[in-house]
Design a protein around this motif. Structure first.
Motif, mmCIF file in Angstrom:
data_model
loop_
_atom_site.group_PDB
_atom_site.id
_atom_site.type_symbol
_atom_site.label_atom_id
_atom_site.label_comp_id
_atom_site.label_asym_id
_atom_site.label_seq_id
_atom_site.Cartn_x
_atom_site.Cartn_y
_atom_site.Cartn_z
ATOM 1 N N SER A 102 18.468 -152.385 75.430
ATOM 2 C CA SER A 102 18.279 -153.649 74.716
ATOM 3 C C SER A 102 18.536 -154.827 75.648
ATOM 4 O O SER A 102 19.166 -154.662 76.697
ATOM 5 C CB SER A 102 19.246 -153.723 73.524
ATOM 6 O OG SER A 102 20.581 -153.875 73.992
ATOM 7 N N PRO A 103 18.062 -156.021 75.276
ATOM 8 C CA PRO A 103 18.290 -157.196 76.121
ATOM 9 C C PRO A 103 19.766 -157.510 76.350
ATOM 10 O O PRO A 103 20.124 -158.088 77.369
ATOM 11 C CB PRO A 103 17.596 -158.323 75.348
ATOM 12 C CG PRO A 103 16.537 -157.639 74.549
ATOM 13 C CD PRO A 103 17.158 -156.322 74.144
ATOM 14 N N LEU A 156 16.432 -153.033 84.161
ATOM 15 C CA LEU A 156 15.075 -152.653 83.753
ATOM 16 C C LEU A 156 14.324 -153.832 83.155
ATOM 17 O O LEU A 156 13.249 -153.661 82.578
ATOM 18 C CB LEU A 156 15.133 -151.495 82.762
ATOM 19 C CG LEU A 156 15.717 -150.197 83.314
ATOM 20 C CD1 LEU A 156 15.647 -149.087 82.278
ATOM 21 C CD2 LEU A 156 15.006 -149.773 84.592
ATOM 22 N N LEU A 157 14.887 -155.034 83.323
ATOM 23 C CA LEU A 157 14.217 -156.259 82.902
ATOM 24 C C LEU A 157 13.698 -157.001 84.122
ATOM 25 O O LEU A 157 14.391 -157.116 85.132
ATOM 26 C CB LEU A 157 15.181 -157.178 82.147
ATOM 27 C CG LEU A 157 15.274 -157.051 80.628
ATOM 28 C CD1 LEU A 157 16.283 -158.068 80.100
ATOM 29 C CD2 LEU A 157 13.931 -157.241 79.954
ATOM 30 N N ALA A 158 12.479 -157.527 84.011
ATOM 31 C CA ALA A 158 11.920 -158.432 85.012
ATOM 32 C C ALA A 158 11.681 -159.755 84.310
ATOM 33 O O ALA A 158 10.709 -159.901 83.568
ATOM 34 C CB ALA A 158 10.623 -157.881 85.592
ATOM 35 N N ILE A 171 10.326 -153.691 82.431
ATOM 36 C CA ILE A 171 9.532 -153.050 83.480
ATOM 37 C C ILE A 171 8.889 -151.801 82.874
ATOM 38 O O ILE A 171 9.561 -150.995 82.244
ATOM 39 C CB ILE A 171 10.424 -152.674 84.678
ATOM 40 C CG1 ILE A 171 11.014 -153.944 85.314
ATOM 41 C CG2 ILE A 171 9.651 -151.861 85.704
ATOM 42 C CD1 ILE A 171 12.094 -153.665 86.337
ATOM 43 N N THR A 172 7.575 -151.655 83.049
ATOM 44 C CA THR A 172 6.882 -150.529 82.432
ATOM 45 C C THR A 172 7.115 -149.219 83.186
ATOM 46 O O THR A 172 7.151 -148.151 82.577
ATOM 47 C CB THR A 172 5.376 -150.799 82.321
ATOM 48 O OG1 THR A 172 4.856 -151.108 83.622
ATOM 49 C CG2 THR A 172 5.120 -151.983 81.391
ATOM 50 N N GLU A 173 7.269 -149.294 84.510
ATOM 51 C CA GLU A 173 7.576 -148.094 85.286
ATOM 52 C C GLU A 173 8.272 -148.486 86.577
ATOM 53 O O GLU A 173 7.857 -149.426 87.252
ATOM 54 C CB GLU A 173 6.317 -147.278 85.586
ATOM 55 C CG GLU A 173 6.624 -145.961 86.303
ATOM 56 C CD GLU A 173 5.439 -145.015 86.337
ATOM 57 O OE1 GLU A 173 4.966 -144.645 85.246
ATOM 58 O OE2 GLU A 173 4.979 -144.663 87.438
ATOM 59 N N LEU A 229 8.648 -146.874 80.497
ATOM 60 C CA LEU A 229 8.767 -147.462 79.168
ATOM 61 C C LEU A 229 7.870 -146.715 78.188
ATOM 62 O O LEU A 229 6.652 -146.663 78.373
ATOM 63 C CB LEU A 229 8.379 -148.944 79.217
ATOM 64 C CG LEU A 229 8.488 -149.724 77.915
ATOM 65 C CD1 LEU A 229 9.944 -149.832 77.473
ATOM 66 C CD2 LEU A 229 7.891 -151.116 78.081
ATOM 67 N N ASP A 230 8.474 -146.123 77.159
ATOM 68 C CA ASP A 230 7.688 -145.430 76.138
ATOM 69 C C ASP A 230 7.135 -146.419 75.111
ATOM 70 O O ASP A 230 5.984 -146.343 74.718
ATOM 71 C CB ASP A 230 8.555 -144.391 75.421
ATOM 72 C CG ASP A 230 8.860 -143.192 76.309
ATOM 73 O OD1 ASP A 230 8.050 -142.909 77.204
ATOM 74 O OD2 ASP A 230 9.908 -142.561 76.113
ATOM 75 N N ALA A 231 7.972 -147.321 74.647
ATOM 76 C CA ALA A 231 7.548 -148.294 73.637
ATOM 77 C C ALA A 231 8.531 -149.448 73.639
ATOM 78 O O ALA A 231 9.716 -149.271 73.868
ATOM 79 C CB ALA A 231 7.497 -147.652 72.255
ATOM 80 N N ALA A 232 8.013 -150.632 73.392
ATOM 81 C CA ALA A 232 8.853 -151.822 73.292
ATOM 82 C C ALA A 232 8.819 -152.303 71.855
ATOM 83 O O ALA A 232 7.757 -152.604 71.312
ATOM 84 C CB ALA A 232 8.353 -152.918 74.233
ATOM 85 N N ALA A 233 9.966 -152.344 71.224
ATOM 86 C CA ALA A 233 10.059 -152.798 69.837
ATOM 87 C C ALA A 233 10.412 -154.271 69.822
ATOM 88 O O ALA A 233 11.327 -154.711 70.511
ATOM 89 C CB ALA A 233 11.113 -151.992 69.088
ATOM 90 N N SER A 234 9.673 -155.045 69.040
ATOM 91 C CA SER A 234 9.937 -156.471 68.918
ATOM 92 C C SER A 234 10.695 -156.730 67.624
ATOM 93 O O SER A 234 10.307 -156.233 66.561
ATOM 94 C CB SER A 234 8.627 -157.272 68.911
ATOM 95 O OG SER A 234 7.924 -157.066 70.114
#
Length: 230
Positions: free
Chosen positions: A93-94, A120-122, A127-129, A181-186
């Motif tokens: 999480s953020p 893992l944040l840019a 980051i997707t991979e 990254l499998d999925a990003a939940a908003s």
């Protein structure tokens, strides 16, 4: 975790039954660090690096969770015979965008591989991979010079350091960690709620409107009409 460590990549004194302990670490914020090169190993890192034990390091992550500094424990399987692969899913999480993850190089006195405080944040995007080459570290708690050395406690302990000599002198990585990254939940935006009042009401000749809007609102349009909709 893709382990490439083998007699062909690291031929010097390569041991029998090469394997890796179970993955152990967690997601966390910058307020806490579970291991850092140049710093003394915690009890959790010591036990992971010497014995492949996960319980103490897991407890350190749990303590950080209780202090609001970490998000969750990451505890995955090991690799019974290297080369090999193991996969583990986790949620990030953020609030806790950093990952620390470790595994013991076995057999060894106190050698391990992993990442520490990897974001893992840019910016504001996940980051997707990300593929991270892994190199060996010495926990600084045991002085055995070879893979199969008996216990020789380092007293006093020395800070964690990268191993660039002996069987790892050629500088080859022992494997890679791939974060995908499998999925990003908003999170859903809050429903628009407008607290509006007018004083005096009824008015003559003027009134003042007061309104409050959600902090997440980017743009607001306020229309004032009469009873005929004009």
């Amino acid at each position: 975790f893709d382990a490439s460590w083998s007699a062909s990549t690291h031929p010097q004194s390569f041991p029998p039954s090469p394997h890796f302990s179970g993955l152990i670490g967690g997601t966390h914020s910058a307020a806490v660090a579970f291991w850092t090169a140049g710093e003394l190993a915690s009890t959790g890192i010591k036990q992971m690096a010497e014995w492949g034990s996960k319980s103490a390091l897991q407890g350190e992550v749990q303590t950080a969770i209780g202090a609001g500094q970490a998000g969750e424990v990451i505890s995955g399987g090991g690799i019974g015979l290297s080369p090999g692969q193991v996969v583990k899913s986790f949620t990030i999480s953020p609030d806790f965008p950093l990952v620390t993850l470790t595994t013991m190089i076995a057999p060894s006195p106190d050698w391990f591989a992993g990442v520490a405080g990897l974001s893992l944040l840019a910016g504001e995007e996940w980051i997707t991979e990300l593929v991270v080459p892994l190199y060996p570290y010495d926990a600084g708690t045991d002085s055995g010079p070879n893979y199969t050395s008996g216990d020789q406690a380092t007293n006093p302990a020395v800070p964690i350091f990268a191993i660039v000599s002996g069987p790892f002198a050629q500088g080859e990585p022992i494997g890679t960690l791939t974060f995908r990254l499998d999925a990003a939940a908003s999170a859903p935006l809050p429903e628009a709620q407008l607290n509006l009042s007018a004083r005096p009401n009824p008015f003559n000749p003027t009134t003042v409107f007061h309104y409050e809007i959600p902090a997440a609102a980017q743009q607001v349009q306020l229309s004032i009409v009469d009873v005929r909709g004009r």
